[in-house]
Motif scaffolding. Structure first.
Motif, PDB file in Angstrom:
ATOM      1  N   GLY A  13       0.709   3.585  -9.015  1.00 52.21           N
ATOM      2  CA  GLY A  13       1.503   4.693  -8.490  1.00 52.21           C
ATOM      3  C   GLY A  13       0.718   5.512  -7.473  1.00 52.21           C
ATOM      4  N   MET A  14      -0.551   5.767  -7.770  1.00 55.89           N
ATOM      5  CA  MET A  14      -1.403   6.489  -6.819  1.00 55.89           C
ATOM      6  C   MET A  14      -1.544   5.707  -5.516  1.00 55.89           C
ATOM      7  SD  MET A  14      -4.433   7.796  -9.372  1.00 55.89           S
ATOM      8  CE  MET A  14      -4.148   9.091 -10.591  1.00 55.89           C
ATOM      9  N   GLY A  15      -1.732   4.400  -5.646  1.00 56.30           N
ATOM     10  CA  GLY A  15      -1.865   3.562  -4.460  1.00 56.30           C
ATOM     11  C   GLY A  15      -0.596   3.546  -3.625  1.00 56.30           C
ATOM     12  N   LEU A  16       0.558   3.470  -4.303  1.00 55.44           N
ATOM     13  CA  LEU A  16       1.824   3.453  -3.586  1.00 55.44           C
ATOM     14  C   LEU A  16       2.104   4.790  -2.914  1.00 55.44           C
ATOM     15  CD1 LEU A  16       4.031   1.422  -6.078  1.00 55.44           C
ATOM     16  CD2 LEU A  16       3.475   0.775  -3.718  1.00 55.44           C
ATOM     17  N   MET A  17       1.761   5.894  -3.576  1.00 50.29           N
ATOM     18  CA  MET A  17       1.953   7.204  -2.954  1.00 50.29           C
ATOM     19  C   MET A  17       1.076   7.329  -1.708  1.00 50.29           C
ATOM     20  SD  MET A  17       3.509  10.125  -2.951  1.00 50.29           S
ATOM     21  CE  MET A  17       4.232  10.376  -4.582  1.00 50.29           C
ATOM     22  N   THR A  18      -0.165   6.852  -1.798  1.00 44.42           N
ATOM     23  CA  THR A  18      -1.060   6.876  -0.649  1.00 44.42           C
ATOM     24  C   THR A  18      -0.522   5.998   0.478  1.00 44.42           C
ATOM     25  OG1 THR A  18      -2.956   7.242  -2.116  1.00 44.42           O
ATOM     26  CG2 THR A  18      -3.436   6.477   0.115  1.00 44.42           C
ATOM     27  N   LEU A  19      -0.017   4.815   0.112  1.00 43.55           N
ATOM     28  CA  LEU A  19       0.583   3.928   1.113  1.00 43.55           C
ATOM     29  C   LEU A  19       1.768   4.604   1.783  1.00 43.55           C
ATOM     30  CD1 LEU A  19       0.954   1.196   2.523  1.00 43.55           C
ATOM     31  CD2 LEU A  19       2.296   0.447   0.536  1.00 43.55           C
ATOM     32  N   GLY A  20       2.596   5.273   0.997  1.00 39.81           N
ATOM     33  CA  GLY A  20       3.740   5.981   1.564  1.00 39.81           C
ATOM     34  C   GLY A  20       3.321   7.021   2.581  1.00 39.81           C
ATOM     35  N   MET A  21       2.239   7.745   2.281  1.00 35.45           N
ATOM     36  CA  MET A  21       1.759   8.770   3.214  1.00 35.45           C
ATOM     37  C   MET A  21       1.210   8.145   4.498  1.00 35.45           C
ATOM     38  SD  MET A  21       2.577  11.544   1.848  1.00 35.45           S
ATOM     39  CE  MET A  21       3.935  10.723   0.999  1.00 35.45           C
ATOM     40  N   LEU A  22       0.548   6.986   4.371  1.00 33.09           N
ATOM     41  CA  LEU A  22       0.059   6.279   5.557  1.00 33.09           C
ATOM     42  C   LEU A  22       1.233   5.835   6.431  1.00 33.09           C
ATOM     43  CD1 LEU A  22      -2.093   4.898   7.286  1.00 33.09           C
ATOM     44  CD2 LEU A  22      -2.012   2.952   5.711  1.00 33.09           C
ATOM     45  N   LEU A  23       2.280   5.329   5.804  1.00 33.90           N
ATOM     46  CA  LEU A  23       3.458   4.898   6.553  1.00 33.90           C
ATOM     47  C   LEU A  23       4.138   6.083   7.233  1.00 33.90           C
ATOM     48  CD1 LEU A  23       4.924   2.359   3.971  1.00 33.90           C
ATOM     49  CD2 LEU A  23       3.761   1.811   6.123  1.00 33.90           C
ATOM     50  N   PHE A  24       4.216   7.220   6.538  1.00 37.77           N
ATOM     51  CA  PHE A  24       4.814   8.414   7.135  1.00 37.77           C
ATOM     52  C   PHE A  24       3.996   8.903   8.335  1.00 37.77           C
ATOM     53  CE2 PHE A  24       7.075   9.948   3.018  1.00 37.77           C
ATOM     54  CZ  PHE A  24       8.102   9.050   3.265  1.00 37.77           C
ATOM     55  N   ALA A  25       2.662   8.935   8.174  1.00 31.28           N
ATOM     56  CA  ALA A  25       1.805   9.394   9.267  1.00 31.28           C
ATOM     57  C   ALA A  25       1.911   8.463  10.465  1.00 31.28           C
ATOM     58  CB  ALA A  25       0.351   9.491   8.786  1.00 31.28           C
ATOM     59  N   THR A  26       1.982   7.155  10.211  1.00 29.11           N
ATOM     60  CA  THR A  26       2.120   6.186  11.299  1.00 29.11           C
ATOM     61  C   THR A  26       3.466   6.340  11.981  1.00 29.11           C
ATOM     62  OG1 THR A  26       0.725   4.648  10.043  1.00 29.11           O
ATOM     63  CG2 THR A  26       1.960   3.745  11.899  1.00 29.11           C
ATOM     64  N   ASN A  27       4.508   6.589  11.198  1.00 33.53           N
ATOM     65  CA  ASN A  27       5.840   6.849  11.747  1.00 33.53           C
ATOM     66  C   ASN A  27       5.804   8.047  12.688  1.00 33.53           C
ATOM     67  OD1 ASN A  27       8.810   7.764  11.694  1.00 33.53           O
ATOM     68  ND2 ASN A  27       7.857   9.226  10.312  1.00 33.53           N
ATOM     69  N   ASP A  28       5.160   9.132  12.265  1.00 30.84           N
ATOM     70  CA  ASP A  28       5.053  10.324  13.123  1.00 30.84           C
ATOM     71  C   ASP A  28       4.306  10.000  14.416  1.00 30.84           C
ATOM     72  OD1 ASP A  28       6.372  11.811  11.206  1.00 30.84           O
ATOM     73  OD2 ASP A  28       4.553  12.726  10.385  1.00 30.84           O
ATOM     74  N   ARG A 235       8.510   6.175 -10.090  1.00 29.75           N
ATOM     75  CA  ARG A 235       9.039   5.439 -11.235  1.00 29.75           C
ATOM     76  C   ARG A 235       7.919   4.914 -12.130  1.00 29.75           C
ATOM     77  NH1 ARG A 235      13.614   1.720  -8.145  1.00 29.75           N
ATOM     78  NH2 ARG A 235      15.263   3.307  -7.999  1.00 29.75           N
ATOM     79  N   MET A 236       6.751   4.660 -11.547  1.00 27.44           N
ATOM     80  CA  MET A 236       5.656   4.029 -12.275  1.00 27.44           C
ATOM     81  C   MET A 236       4.741   5.022 -12.978  1.00 27.44           C
ATOM     82  SD  MET A 236       4.471   1.066  -9.588  1.00 27.44           S
ATOM     83  CE  MET A 236       3.428   0.252 -10.797  1.00 27.44           C
ATOM     84  N   ALA A 237       4.619   6.235 -12.432  1.00 25.47           N
ATOM     85  CA  ALA A 237       3.618   7.163 -12.940  1.00 25.47           C
ATOM     86  C   ALA A 237       4.155   8.588 -12.906  1.00 25.47           C
ATOM     87  CB  ALA A 237       2.336   7.051 -12.106  1.00 25.47           C
ATOM     88  N   PRO A 238       3.584   9.488 -13.734  1.00 26.21           N
ATOM     89  CA  PRO A 238       4.029  10.881 -13.757  1.00 26.21           C
ATOM     90  C   PRO A 238       3.795  11.574 -12.417  1.00 26.21           C
ATOM     91  CG  PRO A 238       2.666  10.368 -15.672  1.00 26.21           C
ATOM     92  CD  PRO A 238       2.543   9.216 -14.741  1.00 26.21           C
ATOM     93  N   VAL A 239       4.680  12.498 -12.079  1.00 25.33           N
ATOM     94  CA  VAL A 239       4.554  13.248 -10.831  1.00 25.33           C
ATOM     95  C   VAL A 239       3.212  13.977 -10.767  1.00 25.33           C
ATOM     96  CG1 VAL A 239       5.521  15.133  -9.467  1.00 25.33           C
ATOM     97  CG2 VAL A 239       7.045  13.517 -10.613  1.00 25.33           C
ATOM     98  N   SER A 240       2.772  14.509 -11.905  1.00 24.45           N
ATOM     99  CA  SER A 240       1.502  15.252 -11.931  1.00 24.45           C
ATOM    100  C   SER A 240       0.316  14.373 -11.555  1.00 24.45           C
ATOM    101  CB  SER A 240       1.277  15.854 -13.324  1.00 24.45           C
ATOM    102  OG  SER A 240       1.196  14.825 -14.308  1.00 24.45           O
ATOM    103  N   GLN A 241       0.448  13.067 -11.745  1.00 27.51           N
ATOM    104  CA  GLN A 241      -0.638  12.143 -11.442  1.00 27.51           C
ATOM    105  C   GLN A 241      -0.605  11.671  -9.984  1.00 27.51           C
ATOM    106  OE1 GLN A 241      -3.090  11.221 -13.447  1.00 27.51           O
ATOM    107  NE2 GLN A 241      -2.393  11.930 -15.436  1.00 27.51           N
ATOM    108  N   VAL A 242       0.576  11.421  -9.465  1.00 25.65           N
ATOM    109  CA  VAL A 242       0.678  10.865  -8.113  1.00 25.65           C
ATOM    110  C   VAL A 242       0.986  11.915  -7.051  1.00 25.65           C
ATOM    111  CG1 VAL A 242       1.402   8.638  -9.022  1.00 25.65           C
ATOM    112  CG2 VAL A 242       3.149  10.297  -8.344  1.00 25.65           C
ATOM    113  N   GLY A 243       1.538  13.065  -7.468  1.00 24.51           N
ATOM    114  CA  GLY A 243       1.935  14.096  -6.511  1.00 24.51           C
ATOM    115  C   GLY A 243       0.833  14.560  -5.574  1.00 24.51           C
ATOM    116  N   PRO A 244      -0.365  14.867  -6.093  1.00 21.01           N
ATOM    117  CA  PRO A 244      -1.432  15.336  -5.195  1.00 21.01           C
ATOM    118  C   PRO A 244      -1.801  14.355  -4.094  1.00 21.01           C
ATOM    119  CG  PRO A 244      -1.969  15.876  -7.472  1.00 21.01           C
ATOM    120  CD  PRO A 244      -0.744  15.001  -7.512  1.00 21.01           C
ATOM    121  N   PHE A 245      -1.498  13.069  -4.269  1.00 21.74           N
ATOM    122  CA  PHE A 245      -1.826  12.093  -3.228  1.00 21.74           C
ATOM    123  C   PHE A 245      -0.918  12.243  -2.004  1.00 21.74           C
ATOM    124  CE2 PHE A 245      -4.013  10.414  -6.819  1.00 21.74           C
ATOM    125  CZ  PHE A 245      -5.096   9.729  -6.295  1.00 21.74           C
TER     126      PHE A 245
END
Length: 292
Positions: A13-28, A235-245
């Motif tokens: 979940g942490m990895g996917l959240m980080t990947l999502g942020m990379l995709l968002f930054a690249t989109n911008d 869906r995979m991990a708690p928000v408190s765990q993946v949110g800060p990423f």
């Protein structure tokens, strides 16, 4: 997702959240690099076509039942329009300012969410949380440098982006529970697309080449992929765990700005970006949160 998730799922979940942020930054970055002389509405609309197709494809591929029940609910539409206005401000800011500065300010949502949580939702906020809010706002002031010759009024667009994102997130609290999250997600991308294309048509459509269309289309697909990564992470991990990423987007944006746009944040700006990111991470991780 329960807090009893397996450690392996949490790491994913942490990895996917980080990947999502990379995709968002690249989109911008793609939008910033290839918007050119297009109106913001037209660029947003073209990107939105591909993003809507991408989100719909992900929902169908993942077996998520997409129902239009609640699609036109006023709160769902209002949330979507708040997202659209936020992205409109974001595109305007990206055109005028370094991508790292814009991203850092637009990622400062927790700083605005806490006061609204008190005023609108009646939630309790601890002195530690208020101190973190003040720390984050000091960071925004350092980025803006309002008393210096380098002050850029476009910082107001980045702050406007943040405020609209906050309104979008607060609206979720009031959306009836019978309306599926998939409906809300699809409404967001499709309503923003439709509104942007309508505004672009009124303003007058500008000519677009194949490369420009392709790059904005790629930005839309990356946006959809980022949405898919975040949905899966939550869906995979708690928000408190993946949110800060979520704050890894700022780091990605700064690196992209340096490598591809020749941007070099000065020491004061870098300190401001660090303070905004640090305060947001600490708030998102629950530091100082009042106990029930």
């Amino acid at each position: 997702m329960s807090a009893s998730a397996e450690p392996r799922d949490i790491r994913r979940g942490m990895g996917l959240m980080t990947l999502g942020m990379l995709l968002f930054a690249t989109n911008d970055a793609l939008v910033k690099a290839h918007m050119g002389a297009l109106s913001v509405a037209q660029a947003l609309g073209v990107r939105g076509i591909f993003a809507t197709i991408g989100v719909a494809a992900f929902l169908m591929a993942s077996g998520t039942r997409l129902t239009l029940a609640g699609y036109w609910h006023p709160l769902v539409v209002g949330r979507s329009l708040a997202e659209g206005l936020a992205v409109f401000f974001l595109f305007q800011a990206l055109w005028r300012m370094p991508i790292g500065d814009v991203t850092a300010v637009s990622q400062s949502m927790p700083l605005f969410l806490l006061p609204i949580a008190v005023l609108v939702l009646g939630e309790k906020v601890s002195p530690v949380q208020w101190a973190l809010v003040i720390l984050g706002f000091i960071g925004i002031v350092l980025i803006a440098k309002p008393a210096s010759a380098g002050f850029d009024p476009a910082i107001g667009l980045a702050i406007g982006t943040t405020i609209c994102f906050v309104l979008r997130d607060v609206t979720v609290k009031f959306i009836p529970p019978h309306i599926a999250s998939a409906t809300v997600t699809f409404s967001t991308v499709s309503v923003v697309m439709a509104a942007a294309l309508a505004l672009a048509t009124i303003q007058g459509l500008g000519p677009m080449g194949v490369k420009q269309t392709g790059m904005l289309g790629l930005a839309g697909l990356l946006l959809a992929a980022g949405q898919a990564a975040i949905i899966t992470a939550l869906r995979m991990a708690p928000v408190s765990q993946v949110g800060p990423f979520n704050y890894t987007k700022t780091a990605f944006a700064v690196v992209i700005g340096i490598l591809f746009f020749g941007e070099r944040p000065d020491l004061i700006t870098a300190a401001g970006i660090g303070l905004v990111a640090l305060s947001g991470i600490l708030i998102a991780s629950g530091l100082g949160r009042p106990r029930a």
